[in-house]
Scaffold this motif. Structure first.
Motif, short mmCIF file in Angstrom:
data_model
loop_
_atom_site.label_atom_id
_atom_site.label_comp_id
_atom_site.label_asym_id
_atom_site.label_seq_id
_atom_site.Cartn_x
_atom_site.Cartn_y
_atom_site.Cartn_z
N ALA A 98 48.29 37.62 52.95
CA ALA A 98 48.43 38.34 52.09
C ALA A 98 48.76 38.58 51.41
O ALA A 98 49.94 38.36 51.62
CB ALA A 98 47.89 39.72 53.52
N GLY A 99 48.81 39.24 50.14
CA GLY A 99 50.01 39.84 49.72
C GLY A 99 49.60 40.26 47.61
O GLY A 99 48.15 40.30 47.41
N ILE A 100 49.83 39.57 46.47
CA ILE A 100 49.28 39.99 45.33
C ILE A 100 49.18 39.18 44.47
O ILE A 100 50.12 37.58 44.83
CB ILE A 100 50.63 40.90 44.27
CG1 ILE A 100 50.72 42.46 45.48
CG2 ILE A 100 50.04 41.51 42.87
CD1 ILE A 100 51.86 42.73 44.83
N TYR A 101 47.93 39.29 44.27
CA TYR A 101 47.23 37.65 43.88
C TYR A 101 46.94 38.09 42.17
O TYR A 101 46.71 39.30 41.89
CB TYR A 101 45.91 37.12 44.21
CG TYR A 101 46.19 36.48 45.08
CD1 TYR A 101 46.92 35.59 45.65
CD2 TYR A 101 45.99 37.43 46.72
CE1 TYR A 101 46.99 35.13 46.70
CE2 TYR A 101 47.17 37.19 47.23
CZ TYR A 101 47.54 35.04 47.48
OH TYR A 101 47.35 34.75 49.09
N SER A 102 47.05 37.47 41.00
CA SER A 102 46.44 37.43 39.51
C SER A 102 45.09 36.47 39.37
O SER A 102 45.17 35.26 40.16
CB SER A 102 47.55 36.89 38.84
OG SER A 102 46.52 36.54 37.25
N VAL A 103 44.06 36.41 39.58
CA VAL A 103 42.71 35.85 39.24
C VAL A 103 42.52 35.87 37.92
O VAL A 103 42.55 36.07 37.28
CB VAL A 103 41.57 36.74 39.30
CG1 VAL A 103 40.20 36.22 40.27
CG2 VAL A 103 42.25 37.66 41.01
N THR A 104 42.40 35.13 38.60
CA THR A 104 41.31 34.68 36.42
C THR A 104 40.46 33.17 36.75
O THR A 104 39.69 32.35 37.70
CB THR A 104 42.38 32.86 35.79
OG1 THR A 104 44.00 33.36 35.98
CG2 THR A 104 41.53 32.71 34.52
N VAL A 105 38.94 34.27 35.79
CA VAL A 105 37.74 32.87 35.55
C VAL A 105 37.89 32.37 34.79
O VAL A 105 37.51 32.80 33.00
CB VAL A 105 36.93 34.34 36.23
CG1 VAL A 105 35.60 33.36 36.00
CG2 VAL A 105 37.01 34.81 37.18
N SER A 106 37.44 31.09 34.78
CA SER A 106 37.17 30.21 33.41
C SER A 106 35.84 29.17 33.48
O SER A 106 35.38 29.53 34.28
CB SER A 106 38.25 29.33 32.91
OG SER A 106 38.21 28.50 34.18
N HIS A 107 35.24 29.34 32.47
CA HIS A 107 33.69 28.42 32.41
C HIS A 107 34.01 28.27 30.69
O HIS A 107 34.15 29.00 29.89
CB HIS A 107 32.82 29.70 32.83
CG HIS A 107 31.35 28.73 33.10
ND1 HIS A 107 30.80 28.16 31.86
CD2 HIS A 107 31.24 28.39 34.30
CE1 HIS A 107 29.38 26.96 32.24
NE2 HIS A 107 29.88 27.57 33.55
N ALA A 108 33.50 27.00 30.43
CA ALA A 108 33.17 26.46 29.62
C ALA A 108 31.87 27.26 28.50
O ALA A 108 30.92 27.62 28.90
CB ALA A 108 32.38 24.93 29.52
N GLY A 109 31.94 27.24 27.31
CA GLY A 109 31.82 28.58 26.54
C GLY A 109 31.95 29.61 26.33
O GLY A 109 31.35 31.17 25.53
N PHE A 110 32.94 30.10 27.77
CA PHE A 110 33.18 31.66 27.68
C PHE A 110 35.14 31.73 27.29
O PHE A 110 35.73 30.64 27.85
CB PHE A 110 33.09 32.20 28.77
CG PHE A 110 31.78 31.96 28.71
CD1 PHE A 110 30.67 33.94 28.86
CD2 PHE A 110 31.14 30.75 29.64
CE1 PHE A 110 29.45 33.33 28.32
CE2 PHE A 110 29.08 31.71 30.03
CZ PHE A 110 28.71 32.89 29.03
N ALA A 111 35.45 33.06 27.08
CA ALA A 111 36.81 33.10 27.15
C ALA A 111 37.52 33.46 28.21
O ALA A 111 36.74 33.91 29.46
CB ALA A 111 37.46 34.24 25.88
N ALA A 112 38.54 32.85 28.87
CA ALA A 112 39.10 32.87 30.05
C ALA A 112 39.75 34.87 30.07
O ALA A 112 39.98 35.34 29.75
CB ALA A 112 40.76 31.93 30.32
N TYR A 113 39.06 35.13 31.67
CA TYR A 113 39.39 35.75 31.91
C TYR A 113 41.07 36.01 33.24
O TYR A 113 40.08 35.71 34.15
CB TYR A 113 37.83 36.50 32.59
CG TYR A 113 37.92 38.55 32.58
CD1 TYR A 113 37.59 39.14 31.72
CD2 TYR A 113 37.97 38.52 34.37
CE1 TYR A 113 38.15 40.78 31.67
CE2 TYR A 113 37.64 40.20 34.22
CZ TYR A 113 37.95 41.23 33.90
OH TYR A 113 38.07 42.49 33.89
N ASN A 114 41.21 37.17 32.65
CA ASN A 114 42.23 37.53 33.76
C ASN A 114 42.58 38.54 34.95
O ASN A 114 42.68 39.58 33.29
CB ASN A 114 43.62 36.67 32.98
CG ASN A 114 44.82 37.03 34.40
OD1 ASN A 114 45.15 35.93 35.15
ND2 ASN A 114 45.59 37.48 34.02
#
Length: 116
Positions: A98-114
């Motif tokens: 349990a805590g505070i998290y930063s989540v990043t989504v990445s995939h080839a051909g797309f800009a990373a989303y944070n």
């Protein structure tokens, strides 16, 4: 010889049956007040301290994205977990402390989303 009177007398017995009921009910209440917390203590200590982050990854046209990397980082807990989205774009990061998290989504051909 005088007969013995077995009928109850409030003065001889220290009160009526109503007073006995009041004492008994007070004893019951006090017993519950002191015993109940001890019975519930194991339940309180069994609370979970882990979390799950899950969701679905889609593109701007609302199509599922399979194979996207989802990373959750906690700088305060020094924890990092990664999952990959399935064919329906679903991902799950389970058993995170349990805590505070930063989540990043990445995939080839797309800009990373944070998301912080």
């Amino acid at each position: 010889m005088k007969g013995v009177n077995l009928s109850s007398n409030q003065d001889e017995l220290g009160g009526s049956a109503g007073s006995f009921k009041r004492i008994a009910s007070r004893f019951l209440v006090l017993s519950l007040v002191f015993v109940l917390p001890h019975l519930l203590a194991p339940v309180a200590s069994a609370q979970t301290t882990v979390s799950t982050i899950e969701g679905t990854i889609k593109d701007p046209q609302d199509r599922f994205i399979a194979g996207a990397q989802v990373t959750a980082k906690s700088s305060t807990l020094s924890t990092e977990r990664t999952a990959t989205s399935d064919a329906e774009g679903f991902y799950r990061l389970a058993a995170l402390p349990a805590g505070i998290y930063s989540v990043t989504v990445s995939h080839a051909g797309f800009a990373a989303y944070n998301v912080d």
